[in-house]
Design a protein around this motif. Structure first.
Motif, mmCIF file in Angstrom:
data_model
loop_
_atom_site.group_PDB
_atom_site.id
_atom_site.type_symbol
_atom_site.label_atom_id
_atom_site.label_comp_id
_atom_site.label_asym_id
_atom_site.label_seq_id
_atom_site.Cartn_x
_atom_site.Cartn_y
_atom_site.Cartn_z
ATOM 1 N N THR A 58 18.900 -18.052 6.156
ATOM 2 C CA THR A 58 19.198 -19.100 7.139
ATOM 3 C C THR A 58 19.400 -18.434 8.495
ATOM 4 O O THR A 58 20.348 -17.700 8.687
ATOM 5 C CB THR A 58 20.470 -19.870 6.753
ATOM 6 O OG1 THR A 58 21.532 -18.947 6.591
ATOM 7 C CG2 THR A 58 20.278 -20.667 5.497
ATOM 8 N N VAL A 94 25.783 -23.038 10.574
ATOM 9 C CA VAL A 94 25.595 -21.720 9.970
ATOM 10 C C VAL A 94 26.709 -20.812 10.487
ATOM 11 O O VAL A 94 26.837 -20.608 11.692
ATOM 12 C CB VAL A 94 24.214 -21.125 10.322
ATOM 13 C CG1 VAL A 94 24.070 -19.729 9.741
ATOM 14 C CG2 VAL A 94 23.106 -22.037 9.839
ATOM 15 N N GLY A 108 26.711 -16.679 6.787
ATOM 16 C CA GLY A 108 27.019 -17.506 5.636
ATOM 17 C C GLY A 108 28.041 -16.907 4.698
ATOM 18 O O GLY A 108 28.234 -17.401 3.606
#
Length: 115
Positions: A58, A94, A108
Motif C-alpha cells: 500500500t 495509510v 501499516g
C-alpha cells in the motif's frame, strides 16, 4: 493561642508550597511542549521522505494525498533502560511509523508491535 498560630502558619506554608509546585509544573509543561514541537518540526521532513520511499504493497502518498494528518511523536518505555520513539503520519488511511533514531519507516505497522 500559640497552637492556633502554629496551625495557621503550617497551613499557610502548605498552601504556598502547593502553589510553588503548581507553578513549577506549569513552567515545565510549557518547556516540554516547546521541545516536543521543535523535535516534531525537525523530524517531519525526514519522516515524509522516508514514508514515501518505503516499499510496501500500500503506497504512502503524503504529497497529493486527499486526507493527511500528523499523529505526532510517541514513545514507549520498553524496559528500564530503553525507550522506543516513533513519529506517526497518516495519509489516505495509510499509517506510517517513522523511527527517528534508526531513520527507518514502516507502513501499516503498529508502533507497539515493532521490534
Amino acid at each position: 493561642m500559640t497552637f492556633q498560630r502554629i496551625v495557621v502558619a503550617l497551613l499557610v506554608l502548605i498552601v504556598a508550597g502547593l502553589g510553588a509546585i503548581g507553578y513549577i509544573e506549569w513552567k515545565m509543561a510549557v518547556q516540554v511542549r516547546t521541545l516536543k514541537a521543535f523535535v516534531e518540526g525537525y523530524v517531519f521532513n525526514e519522516a515524509v521522505l522516508a514514508c514515501e520511499q518505503s516499499k510496501s504493497s500500500t503506497p504512502f502518498r503524503w504529497n497529493g494525498g486527499k486526507s493527511t494528518a500528523v499523529i505526532g511523536l510517541n514513545s514507549v518505555k520498553l524496559d528500564k533502560y530503553n525507550v522506543s520513539a516513533s513519529y506517526t503520519l497518516v495519509a489516505d488511511s495509510v499509517y506510517c511509523d517513522y523511527d527517528p533514531i534508526k531513520r527507518k519507516a514502516e507502513i501499516g505497522s503498529s508502533f507497539l508491535e515493532r521490534e
